[in-house]
Design a protein around this motif. Structure first.
Motif, PDB file in Angstrom:
ATOM      1  N   GLU A  76       0.890  -1.207  -0.136  1.00 52.08           N
ATOM      2  CA  GLU A  76      -0.057  -0.054  -0.051  1.00 52.08           C
ATOM      3  C   GLU A  76       0.885   1.340  -0.196  1.00 52.08           C
ATOM      4  O   GLU A  76       1.628   1.429   1.047  1.00 52.08           O
ATOM      5  CB  GLU A  76      -0.912   0.063   1.383  1.00 52.08           C
ATOM      6  N   VAL A  77       0.738   2.189  -0.829  1.00 49.77           N
ATOM      7  CA  VAL A  77       1.228   3.446  -0.935  1.00 49.77           C
ATOM      8  C   VAL A  77       0.970   4.339   0.129  1.00 49.77           C
ATOM      9  O   VAL A  77      -0.207   4.551   0.441  1.00 49.77           O
ATOM     10  CB  VAL A  77       1.031   4.086  -2.302  1.00 49.77           C
ATOM     11  N   VAL A  78       1.926   4.803   0.811  1.00 49.85           N
ATOM     12  CA  VAL A  78       1.623   5.665   2.061  1.00 49.85           C
ATOM     13  C   VAL A  78       2.085   7.173   1.519  1.00 49.85           C
ATOM     14  O   VAL A  78       1.641   8.339   2.457  1.00 49.85           O
ATOM     15  CB  VAL A  78       2.003   5.108   3.415  1.00 49.85           C
ATOM     16  N   ASN A  79       3.184   7.273   0.868  1.00 47.16           N
ATOM     17  CA  ASN A  79       3.596   8.641   0.423  1.00 47.16           C
ATOM     18  C   ASN A  79       3.884   8.821  -1.114  1.00 47.16           C
ATOM     19  O   ASN A  79       4.246   7.731  -1.586  1.00 47.16           O
ATOM     20  CB  ASN A  79       4.580   9.058   1.365  1.00 47.16           C
ATOM     21  N   VAL A  80       3.649   9.748  -1.390  1.00 48.79           N
ATOM     22  CA  VAL A  80       4.115  10.181  -3.065  1.00 48.79           C
ATOM     23  C   VAL A  80       4.733  11.468  -3.152  1.00 48.79           C
ATOM     24  O   VAL A  80       4.444  12.470  -2.266  1.00 48.79           O
ATOM     25  CB  VAL A  80       2.829  10.305  -4.076  1.00 48.79           C
ATOM     26  N   CYS A  81       5.714  11.674  -3.853  1.00 51.35           N
ATOM     27  CA  CYS A  81       6.392  12.654  -4.124  1.00 51.35           C
ATOM     28  C   CYS A  81       5.439  13.860  -4.683  1.00 51.35           C
ATOM     29  O   CYS A  81       4.849  13.498  -5.565  1.00 51.35           O
ATOM     30  CB  CYS A  81       7.681  12.709  -5.190  1.00 51.35           C
ATOM     31  N   GLU A  82       5.437  15.010  -3.667  1.00 51.66           N
ATOM     32  CA  GLU A  82       4.304  16.021  -4.151  1.00 51.66           C
ATOM     33  C   GLU A  82       4.769  16.873  -5.235  1.00 51.66           C
ATOM     34  O   GLU A  82       4.003  17.509  -6.070  1.00 51.66           O
ATOM     35  CB  GLU A  82       4.224  16.947  -2.937  1.00 51.66           C
ATOM     36  N   LYS A  83       6.098  16.950  -5.503  1.00 56.02           N
ATOM     37  CA  LYS A  83       6.610  17.805  -6.671  1.00 56.02           C
ATOM     38  C   LYS A  83       6.467  17.224  -8.156  1.00 56.02           C
ATOM     39  O   LYS A  83       5.917  17.942  -8.997  1.00 56.02           O
ATOM     40  CB  LYS A  83       8.118  18.157  -6.490  1.00 56.02           C
ATOM     41  N   ARG A  84       6.566  16.087  -8.308  1.00 49.19           N
ATOM     42  CA  ARG A  84       6.575  15.393  -9.699  1.00 49.19           C
ATOM     43  C   ARG A  84       6.138  13.811  -9.851  1.00 49.19           C
ATOM     44  O   ARG A  84       5.951  13.277 -10.482  1.00 49.19           O
ATOM     45  CB  ARG A  84       7.973  15.379 -10.098  1.00 49.19           C
ATOM     46  N   GLY A  85       5.956  13.383  -8.553  1.00 48.37           N
ATOM     47  CA  GLY A  85       5.361  12.022  -8.554  1.00 48.37           C
ATOM     48  C   GLY A  85       6.457  10.952  -9.263  1.00 48.37           C
ATOM     49  O   GLY A  85       6.290  10.056  -9.581  1.00 48.37           O
ATOM     50  N   CYS A  86       7.847  11.493  -8.518  1.00 43.20           N
ATOM     51  CA  CYS A  86       8.912  10.739  -8.957  1.00 43.20           C
ATOM     52  C   CYS A  86       9.543   9.586  -7.930  1.00 43.20           C
ATOM     53  O   CYS A  86      10.182   8.896  -8.225  1.00 43.20           O
ATOM     54  CB  CYS A  86      10.184  11.427  -9.164  1.00 43.20           C
ATOM     55  N   PHE A  98       9.616   1.602   2.875  1.00 43.06           N
ATOM     56  CA  PHE A  98       9.917   1.112   1.675  1.00 43.06           C
ATOM     57  C   PHE A  98       9.988   1.786   0.697  1.00 43.06           C
ATOM     58  O   PHE A  98       9.023   2.383   0.158  1.00 43.06           O
ATOM     59  CB  PHE A  98       8.997  -0.272   1.471  1.00 43.06           C
ATOM     60  N   PHE A  99      11.067   2.236   0.148  1.00 46.06           N
ATOM     61  CA  PHE A  99      11.329   3.484  -0.886  1.00 46.06           C
ATOM     62  C   PHE A  99      11.374   2.987  -2.287  1.00 46.06           C
ATOM     63  O   PHE A  99      12.378   2.015  -2.491  1.00 46.06           O
ATOM     64  CB  PHE A  99      12.450   4.277  -0.408  1.00 46.06           C
ATOM     65  N   VAL A 100      10.585   3.688  -3.211  1.00 41.94           N
ATOM     66  CA  VAL A 100      10.407   3.151  -4.544  1.00 41.94           C
ATOM     67  C   VAL A 100      10.828   4.385  -5.316  1.00 41.94           C
ATOM     68  O   VAL A 100       9.914   5.558  -5.279  1.00 41.94           O
ATOM     69  CB  VAL A 100       9.120   2.844  -4.726  1.00 41.94           C
ATOM     70  N   LYS A 101      11.649   4.153  -6.448  1.00 39.17           N
ATOM     71  CA  LYS A 101      12.072   5.264  -7.626  1.00 39.17           C
ATOM     72  C   LYS A 101      11.441   4.477  -8.720  1.00 39.17           C
ATOM     73  O   LYS A 101      11.784   3.481  -8.836  1.00 39.17           O
ATOM     74  CB  LYS A 101      13.530   5.677  -7.299  1.00 39.17           C
ATOM     75  N   MET A 102      11.291   5.352  -9.779  1.00 40.73           N
ATOM     76  CA  MET A 102      11.084   5.009 -10.991  1.00 40.73           C
ATOM     77  C   MET A 102      12.228   4.844 -11.741  1.00 40.73           C
ATOM     78  O   MET A 102      13.221   5.589 -11.890  1.00 40.73           O
ATOM     79  CB  MET A 102      10.064   6.062 -11.696  1.00 40.73           C
ATOM     80  N   LYS A 103      12.362   3.813 -12.517  1.00 40.90           N
ATOM     81  CA  LYS A 103      13.721   3.282 -13.205  1.00 40.90           C
ATOM     82  C   LYS A 103      13.955   4.521 -14.410  1.00 40.90           C
ATOM     83  O   LYS A 103      12.990   4.830 -15.010  1.00 40.90           O
ATOM     84  CB  LYS A 103      13.470   1.885 -14.016  1.00 40.90           C
ATOM     85  N   ASP A 104      15.091   5.038 -14.176  1.00 40.56           N
ATOM     86  CA  ASP A 104      15.818   6.242 -15.392  1.00 40.56           C
ATOM     87  C   ASP A 104      14.497   7.338 -15.392  1.00 40.56           C
ATOM     88  O   ASP A 104      14.581   8.164 -16.328  1.00 40.56           O
ATOM     89  CB  ASP A 104      15.666   5.365 -16.726  1.00 40.56           C
ATOM     90  N   TYR A 105      13.910   7.584 -14.422  1.00 40.61           N
ATOM     91  CA  TYR A 105      12.617   8.606 -14.418  1.00 40.61           C
ATOM     92  C   TYR A 105      11.821   8.299 -15.623  1.00 40.61           C
ATOM     93  O   TYR A 105      11.584   9.326 -16.084  1.00 40.61           O
ATOM     94  CB  TYR A 105      13.531   9.940 -14.279  1.00 40.61           C
ATOM     95  N   ALA A 106      11.873   7.367 -15.957  1.00 37.81           N
ATOM     96  CA  ALA A 106      10.715   7.025 -17.555  1.00 37.81           C
ATOM     97  C   ALA A 106       9.495   7.310 -16.989  1.00 37.81           C
ATOM     98  O   ALA A 106       8.786   7.620 -18.153  1.00 37.81           O
ATOM     99  CB  ALA A 106      11.230   5.508 -17.949  1.00 37.81           C
TER     100      ALA A 106
END
Length: 169
Positions: A76-86, A98-106
């Motif tokens: 379950e998602v508990v937080n999202v980057c407010e600036k870009r959703g990155c 549990f931190f998740v980034k998007m691969k290559d900011y794709a």
């Protein structure tokens, strides 16, 4: 004389055109309600969704090894980057983040993803995150100055590099 003025004007126009810069806007998170079935990045097949493991199981698997490739995780998602959703954070039963980034900011995700159940596909690794990076993410997450100033030590955590995220029930 007229020809010389013509060339000067032409040179000035050309220079202004060459050195002008467009205002670059930072992207904001994509719009959308993050409905069940929506996906961001690579679409995750139904077969992958069915074999998704919990964050706790992934944490257990990463105690022995530092990295796991091509993992499918649900949470379950508990937080999202407010600036870009990155980036997003996923809730774990043990209370760790549990931190998740998007691969290559794709791709980026909408802030409406907060509170939704998702399946992630990508690579996970145990990593130490620096104080500066933790403070950067706290600022992006709209934390208070006191919360940001309270970050004084690096943190060992699982970092996930997502190739795709799908909203599920």
């Amino acid at each position: 004389m007229k020809i010389r003025i013509y060339w000067i004007i032409l040179f000035l126009c050309f220079s202004a055109f060459c050195f002008s810069q467009e205002a670059v806007e930072k992207p904001s998170p994509p719009a959308g309600d993050a409905l069940v079935g929506d996906f961001y990045g690579k679409d995750i097949s139904g077969l992958s969704v069915d074999k998704a493991i919990s964050v706790e199981k992934l944490e257990h698997e990463l105690k022995d090894v530092k990295k796991a490739n091509e993992v499918v995780v649900k949470g379950e998602v508990v937080n999202v980057c407010e600036k870009r959703g990155c980036w997003i954070t996923i809730k774990t039963e043990s209370g760790s983040s549990f931190f998740v980034k998007m691969k290559d900011y794709a791709f980026f995700v909408p802030t409406a993803l907060k509170g939704k159940k998702v399946v992630l596909e990508g690579n996970a690794e145990r990593k130490v995150t620096s104080v500066d990076e933790l403070k950067h993410y706290a600022k992006d997450g709209k934390k208070t100055k006191a919360e940001i100033d309270a970050i004084v030590a690096p943190k060992e955590e699982i970092r996930f590099l997502a190739e795709g995220i799908k909203v599920v029930n």
